[in-house]
Design a protein around this motif. Structure first.
Motif, PDB file in Angstrom:
ATOM      1  N   GLY B  88       0.834  -1.208   0.000  1.00 42.53           N
ATOM      2  CA  GLY B  88       0.000   0.000   0.000  1.00 42.53           C
ATOM      3  C   GLY B  88       0.861   1.247   0.000  1.00 42.53           C
ATOM      4  O   GLY B  88       2.049   1.193  -0.337  1.00 42.53           O
ATOM      5  N   PRO B  89       0.269   2.390   0.360  1.00 41.58           N
ATOM      6  CA  PRO B  89       1.026   3.639   0.371  1.00 41.58           C
ATOM      7  C   PRO B  89       2.303   3.502   1.209  1.00 41.58           C
ATOM      8  O   PRO B  89       2.275   2.929   2.296  1.00 41.58           O
ATOM      9  CB  PRO B  89       0.056   4.628   1.029  1.00 41.58           C
ATOM     10  CG  PRO B  89      -1.303   4.042   0.826  1.00 41.58           C
ATOM     11  CD  PRO B  89      -1.113   2.552   0.802  1.00 41.58           C
ATOM     12  N   ALA B  90       3.397   4.032   0.676  1.00 44.35           N
ATOM     13  CA  ALA B  90       4.690   3.924   1.353  1.00 44.35           C
ATOM     14  C   ALA B  90       5.120   5.301   1.862  1.00 44.35           C
ATOM     15  O   ALA B  90       4.984   6.303   1.141  1.00 44.35           O
ATOM     16  CB  ALA B  90       5.750   3.364   0.406  1.00 44.35           C
ATOM     17  N   PHE B  91       5.623   5.313   3.096  1.00 43.82           N
ATOM     18  CA  PHE B  91       6.117   6.559   3.699  1.00 43.82           C
ATOM     19  C   PHE B  91       7.593   6.388   3.991  1.00 43.82           C
ATOM     20  O   PHE B  91       7.992   5.466   4.704  1.00 43.82           O
ATOM     21  CB  PHE B  91       5.299   6.885   4.950  1.00 43.82           C
ATOM     22  CG  PHE B  91       3.875   7.166   4.600  1.00 43.82           C
ATOM     23  CD1 PHE B  91       3.449   8.464   4.352  1.00 43.82           C
ATOM     24  CD2 PHE B  91       2.966   6.116   4.422  1.00 43.82           C
ATOM     25  CE1 PHE B  91       2.141   8.723   3.957  1.00 43.82           C
ATOM     26  CE2 PHE B  91       1.656   6.370   4.026  1.00 43.82           C
ATOM     27  CZ  PHE B  91       1.242   7.672   3.792  1.00 43.82           C
ATOM     28  N   VAL B  92       8.391   7.261   3.406  1.00 43.35           N
ATOM     29  CA  VAL B  92       9.841   7.160   3.502  1.00 43.35           C
ATOM     30  C   VAL B  92      10.345   8.292   4.386  1.00 43.35           C
ATOM     31  O   VAL B  92      10.163   9.472   4.064  1.00 43.35           O
ATOM     32  CB  VAL B  92      10.497   7.251   2.113  1.00 43.35           C
ATOM     33  CG1 VAL B  92      12.019   7.134   2.229  1.00 43.35           C
ATOM     34  CG2 VAL B  92       9.936   6.177   1.179  1.00 43.35           C
ATOM     35  N   LEU B  93      10.959   7.908   5.500  1.00 39.19           N
ATOM     36  CA  LEU B  93      11.511   8.896   6.431  1.00 39.19           C
ATOM     37  C   LEU B  93      12.856   9.390   5.898  1.00 39.19           C
ATOM     38  O   LEU B  93      13.762   8.589   5.646  1.00 39.19           O
ATOM     39  CB  LEU B  93      11.682   8.228   7.797  1.00 39.19           C
ATOM     40  CG  LEU B  93      12.057   9.116   8.977  1.00 39.19           C
ATOM     41  CD1 LEU B  93      10.952  10.112   9.287  1.00 39.19           C
ATOM     42  CD2 LEU B  93      12.344   8.250  10.207  1.00 39.19           C
ATOM     43  N   THR B  94      12.980  10.673   5.683  1.00 37.69           N
ATOM     44  CA  THR B  94      14.200  11.191   5.059  1.00 37.69           C
ATOM     45  C   THR B  94      14.411  12.644   5.474  1.00 37.69           C
ATOM     46  O   THR B  94      13.493  13.300   5.968  1.00 37.69           O
ATOM     47  CB  THR B  94      14.110  11.076   3.515  1.00 37.69           C
ATOM     48  OG1 THR B  94      15.337  11.521   2.936  1.00 37.69           O
ATOM     49  CG2 THR B  94      12.954  11.923   2.952  1.00 37.69           C
ATOM     50  N   HIS B  95      15.639  13.122   5.298  1.00 39.72           N
ATOM     51  CA  HIS B  95      15.887  14.538   5.549  1.00 39.72           C
ATOM     52  C   HIS B  95      15.570  15.375   4.316  1.00 39.72           C
ATOM     53  O   HIS B  95      15.158  16.524   4.409  1.00 39.72           O
ATOM     54  CB  HIS B  95      17.340  14.747   5.985  1.00 39.72           C
ATOM     55  CG  HIS B  95      17.636  14.110   7.310  1.00 39.72           C
ATOM     56  ND1 HIS B  95      17.097  14.559   8.492  1.00 39.72           N
ATOM     57  CD2 HIS B  95      18.374  13.014   7.636  1.00 39.72           C
ATOM     58  CE1 HIS B  95      17.506  13.798   9.493  1.00 39.72           C
ATOM     59  NE2 HIS B  95      18.280  12.853   9.003  1.00 39.72           N
ATOM     60  N   GLN B  96      15.793  14.776   3.149  1.00 36.24           N
ATOM     61  CA  GLN B  96      15.561  15.493   1.891  1.00 36.24           C
ATOM     62  C   GLN B  96      14.793  14.635   0.911  1.00 36.24           C
ATOM     63  O   GLN B  96      15.115  13.451   0.738  1.00 36.24           O
ATOM     64  CB  GLN B  96      16.903  15.856   1.250  1.00 36.24           C
ATOM     65  CG  GLN B  96      17.563  17.088   1.866  1.00 36.24           C
ATOM     66  CD  GLN B  96      18.531  17.705   0.885  1.00 36.24           C
ATOM     67  OE1 GLN B  96      19.394  17.005   0.356  1.00 36.24           O
ATOM     68  NE2 GLN B  96      18.398  19.000   0.640  1.00 36.24           N
ATOM     69  N   ILE B  97      13.818  15.228   0.259  1.00 36.92           N
ATOM     70  CA  ILE B  97      13.065  14.486  -0.755  1.00 36.92           C
ATOM     71  C   ILE B  97      13.978  14.241  -1.956  1.00 36.92           C
ATOM     72  O   ILE B  97      14.625  15.163  -2.446  1.00 36.92           O
ATOM     73  CB  ILE B  97      11.804  15.277  -1.167  1.00 36.92           C
ATOM     74  CG1 ILE B  97      10.878  15.395   0.066  1.00 36.92           C
ATOM     75  CG2 ILE B  97      11.081  14.601  -2.323  1.00 36.92           C
ATOM     76  CD1 ILE B  97       9.661  16.255  -0.158  1.00 36.92           C
ATOM     77  N   PRO B  98      14.097  12.987  -2.407  1.00 32.14           N
ATOM     78  CA  PRO B  98      15.045  12.679  -3.495  1.00 32.14           C
ATOM     79  C   PRO B  98      14.632  13.328  -4.812  1.00 32.14           C
ATOM     80  O   PRO B  98      13.446  13.554  -5.069  1.00 32.14           O
ATOM     81  CB  PRO B  98      14.992  11.147  -3.592  1.00 32.14           C
ATOM     82  CG  PRO B  98      13.770  10.711  -2.850  1.00 32.14           C
ATOM     83  CD  PRO B  98      13.413  11.788  -1.884  1.00 32.14           C
ATOM     84  N   ASP B  99      15.635  13.599  -5.636  1.00 34.83           N
ATOM     85  CA  ASP B  99      15.384  14.180  -6.959  1.00 34.83           C
ATOM     86  C   ASP B  99      14.436  13.290  -7.757  1.00 34.83           C
ATOM     87  O   ASP B  99      14.583  12.061  -7.754  1.00 34.83           O
ATOM     88  CB  ASP B  99      16.702  14.311  -7.744  1.00 34.83           C
ATOM     89  CG  ASP B  99      17.582  15.418  -7.179  1.00 34.83           C
ATOM     90  OD1 ASP B  99      17.062  16.241  -6.401  1.00 34.83           O
ATOM     91  OD2 ASP B  99      18.783  15.441  -7.518  1.00 34.83           O
ATOM     92  N   GLY B 100      13.513  13.922  -8.432  1.00 30.79           N
ATOM     93  CA  GLY B 100      12.617  13.163  -9.304  1.00 30.79           C
ATOM     94  C   GLY B 100      11.399  12.600  -8.587  1.00 30.79           C
ATOM     95  O   GLY B 100      10.561  11.929  -9.203  1.00 30.79           O
ATOM     96  N   TRP B 101      11.315  12.816  -7.295  1.00 31.62           N
ATOM     97  CA  TRP B 101      10.174  12.340  -6.502  1.00 31.62           C
ATOM     98  C   TRP B 101       9.516  13.527  -5.815  1.00 31.62           C
ATOM     99  O   TRP B 101      10.181  14.523  -5.590  1.00 31.62           O
ATOM    100  CB  TRP B 101      10.643  11.336  -5.442  1.00 31.62           C
ATOM    101  CG  TRP B 101      11.145  10.060  -6.030  1.00 31.62           C
ATOM    102  CD1 TRP B 101      12.403   9.815  -6.488  1.00 31.62           C
ATOM    103  CD2 TRP B 101      10.401   8.846  -6.207  1.00 31.62           C
ATOM    104  NE1 TRP B 101      12.511   8.524  -6.942  1.00 31.62           N
ATOM    105  CE2 TRP B 101      11.296   7.897  -6.782  1.00 31.62           C
ATOM    106  CE3 TRP B 101       9.086   8.459  -5.946  1.00 31.62           C
ATOM    107  CZ2 TRP B 101      10.897   6.591  -7.093  1.00 31.62           C
ATOM    108  CZ3 TRP B 101       8.701   7.154  -6.244  1.00 31.62           C
ATOM    109  CH2 TRP B 101       9.599   6.245  -6.821  1.00 31.62           C
ATOM    110  N   PRO B 102       8.231  13.410  -5.465  1.00 33.73           N
ATOM    111  CA  PRO B 102       7.311  12.317  -5.769  1.00 33.73           C
ATOM    112  C   PRO B 102       6.982  12.239  -7.262  1.00 33.73           C
ATOM    113  O   PRO B 102       7.047  13.249  -7.967  1.00 33.73           O
ATOM    114  CB  PRO B 102       6.059  12.658  -4.955  1.00 33.73           C
ATOM    115  CG  PRO B 102       6.150  14.118  -4.679  1.00 33.73           C
ATOM    116  CD  PRO B 102       7.607  14.461  -4.655  1.00 33.73           C
ATOM    117  N   ARG B 103       6.643  11.034  -7.704  1.00 39.70           N
ATOM    118  CA  ARG B 103       6.345  10.814  -9.121  1.00 39.70           C
ATOM    119  C   ARG B 103       4.840  10.735  -9.336  1.00 39.70           C
ATOM    120  O   ARG B 103       4.108  10.308  -8.451  1.00 39.70           O
ATOM    121  CB  ARG B 103       6.975   9.492  -9.577  1.00 39.70           C
ATOM    122  CG  ARG B 103       8.481   9.548  -9.577  1.00 39.70           C
ATOM    123  CD  ARG B 103       9.073   8.266 -10.128  1.00 39.70           C
ATOM    124  NE  ARG B 103      10.535   8.327 -10.070  1.00 39.70           N
ATOM    125  CZ  ARG B 103      11.324   7.292 -10.237  1.00 39.70           C
ATOM    126  NH1 ARG B 103      10.819   6.095 -10.480  1.00 39.70           N
ATOM    127  NH2 ARG B 103      12.628   7.430 -10.167  1.00 39.70           N
TER     128      ARG B 103
END
Lengths: 198, 198
Positions: B88-103
């Motif tokens: 299902g929906p995925a939540f990614v814990l991060t300091h910075q949103i990666p390039d090209g995301w969210p898609r």
């Protein structure tokens, strides 16, 4: 054929003792996981109180054992088992024989010429039965030397967070083990793995 | 009530990946422990081949899950699950949103305000089902924050010797867990522990 079997209680996060060598948490299942009494025998006898599946696991495992191999630290913590370990003659791998030992009427022996000699002597003393091994350091030495036949791990339902790790310095990369025999106790899961060799 | 369930394959010596983030050994049971096929679904579908008991374990566990919580490292290694995770929906814990995301058309979200917000969002998205958690670092954060309800550990019959430990920086001393549900597979033992709180 005498087998060499590592027997340890371990937390889920891999510790066999806390930072002060305390084992209360990982040994808790021995003393309060059920109503079945299991008498250890030996010169410092204890009565375990465990669940039915754990009692059966202990009966099966202990009946296979004819001698003991440990490191010096385990010997010290156990205060030398009062001279007689319940599994039979005990062989303690050490650099120096401790003061006051060997003692008269004791079945505790000291091996100062390394792990291979210790295994040879413990096997000879086991009378065809298996050698039970206690102690993280000795077990790591046996694994690294290809001298271990089985790992019997009592996985206690506890996270310790810190302490003495059972597996901390394994050499030689991944070792795939055989399929375990699994016994579900109460607060402990008994996992017996055959170690595949070379 | 939505539960937070950590789900990891771990070697007997406590590693979830080797030093290069490789998971071949600890994931081996997913692909070659039996003949029962288990389809993962999602946007990067895989077919597992496992034993009967492991298939039942997977069916039970996966049917309880409604969303995913991981760390950035797991997201990178999994290449973002091609935008849609099977749970299902995925939540990614991060300091910075990666390039090209969210898609576009992706169900992968990024949380930059810490573990508590990540849990809150993942629970809300789970629609009453549970949140499955992947990743050693996130699981350690959840344990330390008292936010984990269950540990589902697939103990693979392998000693890795080195790598990334599942439990390496637990705070707060010993945590006694509840009695596990135990499922014996082939080359893997599935252990599901309730985490007792406060």
């Amino acid at each position: 054929m005498s087998k060499v079997v590592a027997i340890m209680s371990m937390s889920i996060d891999g510790y066999v003792a806390d930072l002060n060598d305390g084992v209360a948490e990982v040994f808790d299942w021995y003393f309060s996981s059920g109503d079945i009494e299991f008498e250890t025998g030996g010169a410092a006898p204890m009565t375990f109180k465990v669940s039915g599946p754990s009692a059966q696991h202990l009966r099966d495992l202990w009946s296979e054992l004819g001698s003991v191999l440990t490191g010096r630290r385990t010997f010290e913590i156990a205060q030398g088992w009062n001279g007689n370990h319940p599994w039979g003659p005990a062989f303690v791998l050490t650099h120096q024989i401790p003061d006051g030992w060997p003692r008269p009427n004791s079945t505790v022996h000291f091996v100062t010429d390394g792990i291979e000699g210790a295994v040879r002597q413990a096997k000879a003393a086991a009378g065809g039965k298996s050698v039970g091994v206690h102690g993280a350091d000795v077990i790591q030495q046996l694994l690294n030397a290809g001298l271990l036949d089985e790992l019997s791990i009592d996985t206690a339902a506890v996270l310790l967070g810190s302490g003495v790790r059972l597996f901390d310095r394994l050499a030689g990369g991944p070792t795939v083990l055989g399929n375990p025999t699994v016994t579900a106790g109460v607060g402990v899961t008994h996992l017996r793995y055959p170690v595949r060799k070379g």
